[in-house]
Design a protein around this motif. Structure first.
Motif, PDB file in Angstrom:
ATOM      1  N   UNK A  14      38.367   1.175  26.430  1.00 24.36           N
ATOM      2  CA  UNK A  14      37.878   0.114  27.300  1.00 24.36           C
ATOM      3  C   UNK A  14      36.408  -0.180  27.049  1.00 24.36           C
ATOM      4  N   UNK A  15      35.614   0.874  26.834  1.00 28.13           N
ATOM      5  CA  UNK A  15      34.198   0.668  26.580  1.00 28.13           C
ATOM      6  C   UNK A  15      33.994  -0.106  25.294  1.00 28.13           C
ATOM      7  N   UNK A  16      34.783   0.219  24.272  1.00 21.37           N
ATOM      8  CA  UNK A  16      34.690  -0.526  23.026  1.00 21.37           C
ATOM      9  C   UNK A  16      35.010  -1.988  23.218  1.00 21.37           C
ATOM     10  N   UNK A  17      35.987  -2.253  24.072  1.00 25.33           N
ATOM     11  CA  UNK A  17      36.360  -3.641  24.319  1.00 25.33           C
ATOM     12  C   UNK A  17      35.261  -4.394  25.047  1.00 25.33           C
ATOM     13  N   UNK A  18      34.627  -3.739  26.021  1.00 22.71           N
ATOM     14  CA  UNK A  18      33.608  -4.464  26.790  1.00 22.71           C
ATOM     15  C   UNK A  18      32.408  -4.812  25.929  1.00 22.71           C
ATOM     16  N   UNK A 101      14.641  -7.332  32.809  1.00 25.11           N
ATOM     17  CA  UNK A 101      15.663  -6.537  32.147  1.00 25.11           C
ATOM     18  C   UNK A 101      16.825  -6.307  33.107  1.00 25.11           C
ATOM     19  N   UNK A 102      17.950  -6.966  32.873  1.00 26.88           N
ATOM     20  CA  UNK A 102      19.155  -6.778  33.694  1.00 26.88           C
ATOM     21  C   UNK A 102      19.997  -5.682  33.061  1.00 26.88           C
ATOM     22  N   UNK A 103      20.314  -4.647  33.844  1.00 28.60           N
ATOM     23  CA  UNK A 103      20.937  -3.459  33.263  1.00 28.60           C
ATOM     24  C   UNK A 103      22.394  -3.284  33.703  1.00 28.60           C
ATOM     25  N   UNK A 104      23.162  -2.653  32.819  1.00 28.10           N
ATOM     26  CA  UNK A 104      24.426  -2.021  33.195  1.00 28.10           C
ATOM     27  C   UNK A 104      24.110  -0.563  33.507  1.00 28.10           C
ATOM     28  N   UNK A 105      24.341  -0.130  34.720  1.00 30.54           N
ATOM     29  CA  UNK A 105      24.194   1.293  35.009  1.00 30.54           C
ATOM     30  C   UNK A 105      25.188   2.097  34.183  1.00 30.54           C
ATOM     31  N   UNK A 106      24.857   3.347  33.942  1.00 29.81           N
ATOM     32  CA  UNK A 106      25.829   4.223  33.283  1.00 29.81           C
ATOM     33  C   UNK A 106      27.134   4.263  34.092  1.00 29.81           C
ATOM     34  N   UNK A 107      28.222   4.358  33.382  1.00 27.27           N
ATOM     35  CA  UNK A 107      29.592   4.323  33.917  1.00 27.27           C
ATOM     36  C   UNK A 107      30.072   2.903  34.216  1.00 27.27           C
ATOM     37  N   UNK A 108      29.258   1.912  33.898  1.00 25.50           N
ATOM     38  CA  UNK A 108      29.636   0.514  34.112  1.00 25.50           C
ATOM     39  C   UNK A 108      29.352  -0.316  32.865  1.00 25.50           C
ATOM     40  N   UNK A 110      28.749  -2.006  29.540  1.00 24.11           N
ATOM     41  CA  UNK A 110      28.607  -1.501  28.168  1.00 24.11           C
ATOM     42  C   UNK A 110      27.856  -0.179  28.084  1.00 24.11           C
ATOM     43  N   UNK A 111      27.348   0.313  29.183  1.00 20.08           N
ATOM     44  CA  UNK A 111      26.594   1.558  29.138  1.00 20.08           C
ATOM     45  C   UNK A 111      27.513   2.762  29.022  1.00 20.08           C
ATOM     46  N   UNK A 112      26.929   3.910  28.688  1.00 19.80           N
ATOM     47  CA  UNK A 112      27.713   5.122  28.475  1.00 19.80           C
ATOM     48  C   UNK A 112      28.198   5.694  29.795  1.00 19.80           C
TER      49      UNK A 112
END
Length: 334
Positions: A14-18, A101-108, A110-112
């Motif tokens: 799923x992470x690869x897809x996002x 800087x708009x972030x993806x938190x980890x676990x969400x 594209x982040x790890x």
């Protein structure tokens, strides 16, 4: 009862897809930028904790690498991704002369992170601090601050209470929990205890099988969801619900840390100049006033108008908030 589950293996897929879906906030962006679309952001990544954060970097219009600018990390609501309200505000701040800087938190997004959709405010606060370190290392930055929208307004209190890189703070339609509030919101001690038990059981199952149990993050009238209130922003495919990188899921094992979320207790430790923007129509206005009263440093409370989700993507409401937030950061981060 859960509506979905994922394993460690399927999470990786799923992470690869996002990673191919990061620029998906088109419908929402048009709400704010139907004309004169600004330059697309730069996708960046940087280390945080035991993993990494992926973010969209918005540079000011007319950006000049020989100049220095205020720089702000932007976080959004529970379960959100950087293409939603965080990206909207980052884009608007860049238009007003701020590096954002708009972030993806980890676990969400594209982040790890192995436990996808896992809500953990301590981890999220670490990610905000990592974002500030990334910004501070740039030669074009004067000083750094945080803008938190909805839940990230509360998360930002955690970061600001301990991180000197938070030179200024702003929140828009912030969600500010405390134990008393959580008891009321989740049906008293019985409701809280039941959710904690569900979370611990889900954690045990994950440790034994690798399966991540999830429920809806937002679903009107669904008592198993994290939020069962009307959630038109997420239900509308032309708004937040149409961002493909976003998943309407909450990891059940996160109930315990989510119920322990207490930004009100962090507020007395916050000395950075803080602007709180809220309204009677935004979520839990009494909590916003409580946090404002407890702040230890210079503070301003701007009482706006509009419903809660208007602050996410509606041009007049976001524009007014962005004007005030940008002025706050330009003054405090010069």
């Amino acid at each position: 009862m859960t509506h979905a589950s994922i394993t460690r293996r399927t999470f990786g897929l799923a992470v690869g897809a996002t990673a191919t879906l990061f620029n998906t906030g088109i419908a929402m962006a048009q709400t704010l930028t139907e004309q004169n679309q600004s330059k697309p952001p730069l996708k960046v990544s940087f280390p945080s904790g035991d993993g990494f954060v992926v973010a969209n970097l918005y540079l000011p219009e007319g950006y000049d690498a020989s100049r220095r600018y205020p720089a702000v990390a932007v976080g959004g609501s529970m379960s959100s991704v950087k293409e939603q309200m965080g990206g909207n505000y980052a884009r608007e701040l860049a238009r007003r002369g701020i590096i954002a800087l708009a972030i993806d938190y980890r676990n969400y997004g594209e982040s790890s992170g192995i436990i996808r959709q896992y809500e953990d405010q301590e981890s999220k606060a670490e990610d905000l601090s990592a974002a500030l370190r990334f910004l501070k290392a740039r030669s074009d930055v004067t000083a750094t601050g945080i803008l938190g929208v909805c839940t990230s307004g509360g998360t930002a209190m955690y970061a600001a209470a301990r991180d000197p890189n938070v030179r200024a703070l702003a929140t828009v339609a912030g969600y500010f929990g405390d134990p008393e509030f959580m008891l009321k919101f989740f049906g008293g001690q019985e409701g809280v205890d039941r959710r904690i038990a569900l979370g611990r059981a889900a954690r045990k199952r994950y440790d034994e099988t690798g399966v991540i149990e999830t429920v809806f993050a937002y679903m009107p009238n669904d008592k198993t969801a994290t939020s069962a209130s009307p959630s038109e922003y997420y239900m509308d495919q032309t708004r937040g619900g149409g961002v493909r990188a976003w998943r309407n899921e909450f990891a059940v094992m996160a109930w315990e840390p989510w119920l322990a979320f207490n930004p009100v207790a962090q507020a007395p430790k916050v000395t950075a100049p803080t602007l709180i923007i809220h309204s009677d129509g935004a979520a839990f206005p009494e909590q916003a006033r409580k946090v404002h009263d407890l702040l230890a440093g210079p503070k301003e409370l701007y009482w706006s108008v509009g419903k809660h989700f208007d602050f996410y993507d509606q041009a007049p409401t976001v524009g007014d908030a962005a004007d005030r937030v940008a002025a706050h950061f330009r003054a405090k981060l010069a």
